[in-house]
Motif scaffolding. Structure first.
Motif, short mmCIF file in Angstrom:
data_model
loop_
_atom_site.label_atom_id
_atom_site.label_comp_id
_atom_site.label_asym_id
_atom_site.label_seq_id
_atom_site.Cartn_x
_atom_site.Cartn_y
_atom_site.Cartn_z
N GLY A 1 0.82 -1.21 0.00
CA GLY A 1 0.00 0.00 0.00
C GLY A 1 0.85 1.26 0.00
N ALA A 2 1.92 1.26 0.82
CA ALA A 2 2.80 2.43 0.88
C ALA A 2 3.48 2.66 -0.47
CB ALA A 2 3.84 2.23 1.98
N ASP A 3 3.92 1.59 -1.10
CA ASP A 3 4.54 1.67 -2.43
C ASP A 3 3.54 2.25 -3.44
OD1 ASP A 3 6.32 1.34 -4.55
OD2 ASP A 3 5.99 -0.82 -4.72
N ALA A 4 2.29 1.81 -3.35
CA ALA A 4 1.25 2.31 -4.26
C ALA A 4 1.04 3.80 -4.07
CB ALA A 4 -0.05 1.55 -4.03
N ALA B 1 1.86 9.39 -5.99
CA ALA B 1 2.35 10.75 -5.72
C ALA B 1 3.18 11.27 -6.89
CB ALA B 1 3.17 10.77 -4.44
N THR B 2 3.77 10.37 -7.67
CA THR B 2 4.50 10.78 -8.87
C THR B 2 3.56 10.62 -10.06
OG1 THR B 2 5.34 8.54 -9.27
CG2 THR B 2 6.68 9.98 -7.88
N GLU B 3 3.87 11.25 -11.14
CA GLU B 3 2.98 11.19 -12.30
C GLU B 3 3.17 9.86 -13.02
OE1 GLU B 3 -0.20 12.42 -13.92
OE2 GLU B 3 0.77 13.64 -12.40
N ILE B 4 2.13 9.05 -13.04
CA ILE B 4 2.16 7.79 -13.79
C ILE B 4 1.74 8.11 -15.22
CG2 ILE B 4 1.05 5.54 -14.08
CD1 ILE B 4 0.92 5.30 -11.06
N GLU B 5 2.56 7.71 -16.17
CA GLU B 5 2.26 7.95 -17.58
C GLU B 5 2.13 6.64 -18.31
OE1 GLU B 5 1.63 10.82 -19.08
OE2 GLU B 5 1.99 11.99 -17.29
N ARG C 1 -7.37 11.15 -1.65
CA ARG C 1 -6.47 11.92 -2.50
C ARG C 1 -6.99 12.10 -3.92
NH1 ARG C 1 -0.50 9.66 -0.76
NH2 ARG C 1 -0.93 9.61 1.47
N ARG C 2 -7.60 11.05 -4.44
CA ARG C 2 -8.07 11.08 -5.84
C ARG C 2 -9.45 10.42 -5.91
NH1 ARG C 2 -3.18 9.58 -9.68
NH2 ARG C 2 -4.78 9.98 -11.22
N PRO C 3 -10.48 11.15 -5.48
CA PRO C 3 -11.83 10.57 -5.36
C PRO C 3 -12.39 10.00 -6.65
CG PRO C 3 -11.82 12.91 -4.72
CD PRO C 3 -10.42 12.54 -5.06
N ASP C 4 -11.95 10.51 -7.81
CA ASP C 4 -12.51 10.05 -9.07
C ASP C 4 -11.78 8.84 -9.66
OD1 ASP C 4 -14.35 12.09 -8.91
OD2 ASP C 4 -13.13 13.47 -10.10
N LEU C 5 -10.68 8.41 -9.03
CA LEU C 5 -9.91 7.29 -9.56
C LEU C 5 -10.57 5.97 -9.16
CD1 LEU C 5 -7.34 6.27 -11.00
CD2 LEU C 5 -6.18 6.37 -8.78
#
Length: 129
Positions: free
Chosen positions: A39-42, A47-51, A78-82
């Motif tokens: 979970g921490a790794d995720a 937190a970085t931009e996944i492309e 953090r990202r409610p729509d994800l």
């Protein structure tokens, strides 16, 4: 257009299984798979931009440290729509209810029905950006 999927599972063979089952889609450029072993790794990966654009997270529930339900709650903050899809070998009603309460888009039991999973992913809004 390609879209990213983040697979979160502490078992290394799960990443290999997803590589095999999504081989065609990755070769065609439909999906780019990213992996996190905890979970921490995720959360670090998020937190970085996944492309390219991240369209879904697939997370195991039973993991050491932060479990998948805690990760789900954290992602939704953090990202409610994800969309976050929970994947577990233990499909009991309590876990299913808690996942739904935290906003899980889907609850999949292992062994994963990859045809069903791909159908669910195809229903997500297309990646933009």
């Amino acid at each position: 257009m390609s879209a990213s999927i983040l697979v979160v599972d502490d078992e290394p063979d799960v990443a290999e299984l997803f590589r095999q089952r999504f081989r065609r889609e990755t070769r065609q450029g439909t999906y780019v798979l990213h992996y996190a072993a905890s979970g921490a790794d995720a959360l670090d990966r998020l937190a970085t931009e996944i492309e390219p654009t991240l369209i879904a997270v697939l997370s195991d529930i039973n993991m050491p440290g932060m479990d998948g339900l805690q990760l789900l709650a954290e992602i939704k903050q953090r990202r409610p729509d994800l969309p976050v899809m929970m994947v577990t070998a233990y499909g009991d009603d309590d876990r299913r209810r808690r996942a739904a309460e935290h906003g899980a888009a889907e609850f999949l039991t292992k062994p994963v029905d990859f045809d069903h999973l791909k159908a669910q992913l195809n229903q997500l809004p297309p990646a933009t950006g």
